[in-house]
Design a protein around this motif. Structure first.
Motif, mmCIF file in Angstrom:
data_model
loop_
_atom_site.group_PDB
_atom_site.id
_atom_site.type_symbol
_atom_site.label_atom_id
_atom_site.label_comp_id
_atom_site.label_asym_id
_atom_site.label_seq_id
_atom_site.Cartn_x
_atom_site.Cartn_y
_atom_site.Cartn_z
ATOM 1 N N ARG A 295 -6.839 30.891 5.553
ATOM 2 C CA ARG A 295 -5.375 31.033 5.562
ATOM 3 C C ARG A 295 -4.947 32.283 4.791
ATOM 4 O O ARG A 295 -4.009 32.970 5.195
ATOM 5 N N ILE A 296 -5.614 32.569 3.687
ATOM 6 C CA ILE A 296 -5.301 33.765 2.902
ATOM 7 C C ILE A 296 -5.599 35.015 3.727
ATOM 8 O O ILE A 296 -4.790 35.946 3.772
ATOM 9 N N ILE A 297 -6.735 35.035 4.412
ATOM 10 C CA ILE A 297 -7.096 36.173 5.262
ATOM 11 C C ILE A 297 -6.070 36.331 6.386
ATOM 12 O O ILE A 297 -5.608 37.442 6.674
ATOM 13 N N ALA A 298 -5.698 35.232 7.015
ATOM 14 C CA ALA A 298 -4.703 35.285 8.098
ATOM 15 C C ALA A 298 -3.349 35.787 7.586
ATOM 16 O O ALA A 298 -2.675 36.570 8.260
ATOM 17 N N ALA A 299 -2.967 35.349 6.394
ATOM 18 C CA ALA A 299 -1.697 35.812 5.816
ATOM 19 C C ALA A 299 -1.752 37.304 5.529
ATOM 20 O O ALA A 299 -0.793 38.036 5.812
ATOM 21 N N ALA A 300 -2.866 37.780 4.993
ATOM 22 C CA ALA A 300 -3.013 39.215 4.723
ATOM 23 C C ALA A 300 -2.942 40.015 6.014
ATOM 24 O O ALA A 300 -2.295 41.070 6.073
ATOM 25 N N GLU A 301 -3.580 39.512 7.060
ATOM 26 C CA GLU A 301 -3.542 40.202 8.352
ATOM 27 C C GLU A 301 -2.114 40.257 8.890
ATOM 28 O O GLU A 301 -1.656 41.294 9.377
ATOM 29 N N GLN A 302 -1.390 39.154 8.787
ATOM 30 C CA GLN A 302 -0.009 39.115 9.265
ATOM 31 C C GLN A 302 0.875 40.087 8.478
ATOM 32 O O GLN A 302 1.700 40.795 9.051
ATOM 33 N N ILE A 303 0.714 40.122 7.171
ATOM 34 C CA ILE A 303 1.497 41.046 6.335
ATOM 35 C C ILE A 303 1.177 42.484 6.741
ATOM 36 O O ILE A 303 2.077 43.321 6.886
ATOM 37 N N ALA A 304 -0.108 42.783 6.931
ATOM 38 C CA ALA A 304 -0.506 44.139 7.315
ATOM 39 C C ALA A 304 0.069 44.515 8.676
ATOM 40 O O ALA A 304 0.532 45.643 8.876
ATOM 41 N N ARG A 305 0.061 43.579 9.612
ATOM 42 C CA ARG A 305 0.582 43.858 10.953
ATOM 43 C C ARG A 305 2.090 44.120 10.935
ATOM 44 O O ARG A 305 2.586 44.968 11.654
ATOM 45 N N THR A 306 2.805 43.369 10.122
ATOM 46 C CA THR A 306 4.266 43.495 10.135
ATOM 47 C C THR A 306 4.788 44.550 9.168
ATOM 48 O O THR A 306 5.790 45.196 9.455
ATOM 49 N N SER A 307 4.105 44.738 8.035
ATOM 50 C CA SER A 307 4.642 45.642 7.009
ATOM 51 C C SER A 307 3.693 46.765 6.616
ATOM 52 O O SER A 307 4.042 47.592 5.781
ATOM 53 N N GLU B 34 -0.545 48.653 3.131
ATOM 54 C CA GLU B 34 -0.139 48.921 1.746
ATOM 55 C C GLU B 34 0.740 47.807 1.179
ATOM 56 O O GLU B 34 0.889 47.678 -0.036
ATOM 57 N N SER B 35 1.301 46.964 2.042
ATOM 58 C CA SER B 35 2.139 45.839 1.593
ATOM 59 C C SER B 35 1.333 44.595 1.257
ATOM 60 O O SER B 35 1.887 43.602 0.775
ATOM 61 N N VAL B 36 0.036 44.631 1.531
ATOM 62 C CA VAL B 36 -0.805 43.478 1.236
ATOM 63 C C VAL B 36 -1.187 43.521 -0.240
ATOM 64 O O VAL B 36 -1.994 44.335 -0.672
#
Length: 192
Positions: free
Chosen positions: A11-23, A26-28
Motif C-alpha cells: 500500500r505504501i508503494i502504491a501510494a508513492a506511485e500515485q503521488i508521483a503520477r499526480t504530482s 519530487e512530491s513523494v
C-alpha cells in the motif's frame, strides 16, 4: 532492525506511485505518504528507511513493466520488420507515459543504472541475432547495433518528453524514423 514486507508495504508503494503520477516524483516524501494513507511514522519506518527507497521500488516496477513489453515471440509467418516496429512502438509509448509521469527521477535513475542498460542492450541484441539467424537482417555487429538502437530510442524518448510532444505525435514520428533505420538493416540483395 528487520524491515517488514507485507500488505501495508504494498500500500505504501502504491501510494508513492500515485503521488508521483499526480504530482511528480519530487512530491513523494514520507510525510506525503503518511497523509495519503493515514498512517504513522512507525508504520512507515518499520517497512522502509526513507521515501527514496520506496521510489526505487516504484522505479524498478516501472522498468519491469516496460521490459515486459519488449519480450515477445515472433510469428515466422508475419513480417519480421512490422513485428519489430510494433513492439518498439509499444515499448516507446509505455516508456513515454511512465517517464512523463515520473519525469526527472526516472531519467536520472535510468541513466546511472548499468543493470537497466545491460538488460536492454542484451534484449535488443537478442532481437538482432534472431533476425540475422532467420535471414531477415544483414550481418551486422550485434553489439554495436544494440548499443546504437538503445541510444536512438533513449535519445528520441528524452527529446520528445523534454519538448512535451503529445504521445501520439511522438509515437508516429518514432515509428517513421525507426522504420527507416530498420530498412537499413535489411539484407542487401546479391548483385547479378
Amino acid at each position: 532492525m528487520d524491515l517488514i514486507s507485507d500488505e501495508m508495504s504494498r500500500r505504501i508503494i502504491a501510494a508513492a506511485e500515485q503521488i508521483a503520477r499526480t504530482s511528480g516524483a519530487e512530491s513523494v516524501t514520507v510525510r506525503s505518504i503518511l497523509r495519503a494513507l493515514g498512517i504513522s511514522n512507525r508504520v512507515f519506518y518499520n517497512r522502509f528507511h526513507n521515501a527514496a527507497e520506496v521510489l526505487d521500488i516504484v522505479y524498478a516496477n516501472t522498468v519491469l513493466k516496460i521490459r515486459e513489453s519488449l519480450v515477445a515471440k515472433f510469428d515466422p509467418e508475419q513480417d519480421f520488420f512490422q513485428q519489430v516496429l510494433d513492439i518498439v512502438e509499444n515499448t516507446l509509448v509505455m516508456s513515454y507515459e511512465c517517464k512523463r509521469q515520473f519525469s526527472q527521477y526516472v531519467f536520472e535513475s535510468d541513466s546511472v543504472s548499468h543493470d537497466n542498460y545491460a538488460w536492454w542492450t542484451e534484449e535488443i541484441k537478442r532481437l538482432i541475432e534472431f533476425g540475422k539467424a532467420r535471414g531477415y537482417l544483414r550481418d551486422v555487429d550485434s553489439d554495436i547495433m544494440s548499443y546504437s538502437i538503445w541510444c536512438f530510442i533513449r535519445g528520441f524518448n528524452a527529446d520528445a518528453l523534454g519538448r512535451k510532444l503529445p504521445v501520439a505525435q511522438a509515437a508516429a514520428a518514432f515509428k517513421y524514423s525507426f522504420g527507416i533505420l530498420l530498412d537499413g538493416l535489411r539484407p542487401v540483395p546479391d548483385a547479378p
